[in-house]
Design an enzyme around this catalytic site. Sequence first.
Site, mmCIF file in Angstrom:
data_model
loop_
_atom_site.group_PDB
_atom_site.id
_atom_site.type_symbol
_atom_site.label_atom_id
_atom_site.label_comp_id
_atom_site.label_asym_id
_atom_site.label_seq_id
_atom_site.Cartn_x
_atom_site.Cartn_y
_atom_site.Cartn_z
ATOM 1 N N HIS A 144 -21.422 29.666 10.656
ATOM 2 C CA HIS A 144 -21.006 29.178 12.235
ATOM 3 C C HIS A 144 -22.366 28.254 12.731
ATOM 4 O O HIS A 144 -22.680 28.541 14.014
ATOM 5 C CB HIS A 144 -20.721 30.255 13.327
ATOM 6 C CG HIS A 144 -19.514 30.952 12.943
ATOM 7 N ND1 HIS A 144 -19.350 32.180 13.502
ATOM 8 C CD2 HIS A 144 -18.515 30.645 12.445
ATOM 9 C CE1 HIS A 144 -17.907 32.571 13.233
ATOM 10 N NE2 HIS A 144 -17.738 31.873 12.264
ATOM 11 N N PRO A 145 -22.799 27.242 12.107
ATOM 12 C CA PRO A 145 -23.927 26.507 12.680
ATOM 13 C C PRO A 145 -23.446 25.543 13.828
ATOM 14 O O PRO A 145 -22.327 24.986 13.791
ATOM 15 C CB PRO A 145 -24.449 25.663 11.389
ATOM 16 C CG PRO A 145 -23.353 25.756 10.557
ATOM 17 C CD PRO A 145 -22.836 26.962 10.605
#
Length: 541
Positions: A463-464
Site C-alpha cells: 500500500h505505498p
Amino acid sequence: MTQTYDNIVIGGGAAGCVVAARLSEDPDRKVLLLEAGGHNRRLSVKAPAAFSSQFGTKLDWEYWTEPEENLFGRSLHEPRGKLLGGCSSMNAMMYVRGNAYDYDSWVQQGADGWSAEEVLPFFRRSERNADLAGPYHGTDGPMSVCTVTPDPVTRRVVEACVEAGFERRDDINGERQEGVTFTQVNQHKGVRHDTATAFLQPARRRPNLTVRTGALVHRVLLRDGRADGVEVSFGKDREIFRAAGDIVLSAGAFGTPEILQRSGIGPADHLRSVGVPVEIDLPAVGRNLMEHPFQFVNWELKGADLGLADISHPKHLARWVATRKGKLASNVGEALAFFRTDRSLPAPDMEFVIAPLFFWEHGKRQHPRPAFSIGLSYIAPTSRGSVMIRSSDPTDKARVKLRMLSDPAEVTAIATGIERAREVAAQPALREMCGMEINPGPWVRTSEAVGEYIRGTVEHTYHPACTARIGSPQDGACDARLRVHGVEGLRIADASAMPTITRGNTHAPTIMIGERCADFVRAGSTDRPAASHGQLIGQVA
C-alpha cells in the site's frame, strides 16, 4: 507527426483506467491513455487466488527498497502491477474504503472538499454492490463488489474473533468500521473485476479513446509554465504526444514522483545531483512515502480441515475454469477485523486479514502441513520514507526507502496485535482446529523477543502512498483539486496524492481519487491553479 489530444492519462492502473474511461464519456473529448505494461487477459489475473503468482514476473515493476535501517538492513520487495489495471489486477481484491476519520483528517491538513461526507458520493458512483445498499453504497456503478464465500476455516476464525470480543459486522464500509466481517471484494461471478475490466473495457469501444500499451513515459514536457506534452518510448522508438487540456499522472506512488522528478519537478537539490534540469522546485515530490507494515502470525491446522492448503491441485483449477467457483475463486484474505490497540485512539489502528492457508514471504514460502494465518496490517503508521530517482533514465528505478518502524510505538502496536491474534487462536471456536503456532512460535514471548521478531520479519501490505500528496507547495505536490503546484494543466490521480494513508486497503480510495480527478478535469477552463503555487525555475520547449 506529433499527435495532439485533449487529455493524456499517464498510467493505466487502478485510477488511470477510471480517469480515462470517465473523460472519454464526453464524445467531443479526445483522450489518450498510456500504459507501460500490456493486457490483463491472463489466468493469474482472472483467477482470484492466483494473485501472488504475478509477483516477480513481467507483470511486476518489481521494486525493492533500499536496506531498511530499522529492519536489520533487510530490503523489501514491493510488487507493483505493470499491466492494464495496474495493482487492481494484482492485489487481493479487498474493497475497503478506510475510516471516516481519515478523510476528515485530510480536511484538517488543508485538503478542502475531501471530508468523509464529501467523498462518499464518489465511492458510491463507482460501486455496483451485489450484497449491500442504502446510503453508503452504490448498486449501479461499473465496479463489481460482493462478499466472499468463505472457507470453513475462515468461518471458524471469525467465530473465534466474536468470542474474543470483536463485534460481528456485515459492512466495514458503512457507518462503523470497527469489528469483524467477511471481506467485500472486487469480483464478478468468481473472476477478478479490476478497473481495466470494469471501467476501461467498455470505454475502449469509443472512437475518442486511444489506449497505447508498452508506453514507457520519460517525462512531461513543460512550456511557459504549462504541461503540454509527454515524451514516450515504445521499445526503441520515441514519440511525443501533445495535450490541449490537462495531463493526468496516474503512475502510482512510485511511478508518479519518478515521472515528476524526471520532468524537472521536485526537490531542486536532488534533481541537480542526478543531472536533471530543475523546472519547478517542489520539495515534497517523492517525500512522505507511507506504507502499512504487515506482520503474519500462523498456526497449523489439526484434524480434517485443509483450508486452501491444496489449492494448487489440478482439480481446483478444473473446477474454476468450468464453473468459476471453488478454491481458486477465493481472494485468500477472506475476512477482516478492525480494532484499536489502544482504547484512547480516535479510530482503529490495526486490521486483521484472515486467510485459511499458510502465507509467508509474499506467498512464496511453503509449509508442510495445512495452516491458517492472521495478518496484522498496522493501518495508522507514522513513519515516512521517500522515492528518489537515480538519473533521468526511465529504466533506472528510483531509490525507495520506506523507513518502516522508525517510530518505536509502531512496534509496540504490532506486538499488541500479535497478542490479540493469539487470544483469538485460543478461543473455543478453534479448540478442535488450531494446532501449533508456527510464527512467531510459542518461544517468542518476551517483549524484547517479540520486538526483534517484528523487526526481523515484518513486511508491508502493498500500500505505498502519499509521495505526491495534497498539500501546500512546501509540504505537498498538488492542491486539493489535484493540480500540481506551479504547473498549469498537470494533475495527479492515484494513491500518491493521499495527504496521509487511509486506515485500510488503498484500492477503493484510489478509485475514488480517480473519479474525483475526472470531475475536476471536466470542470473546464475555469479550474486553474493559483499563480503563487510552486516556484517556476525554467522552461522546456
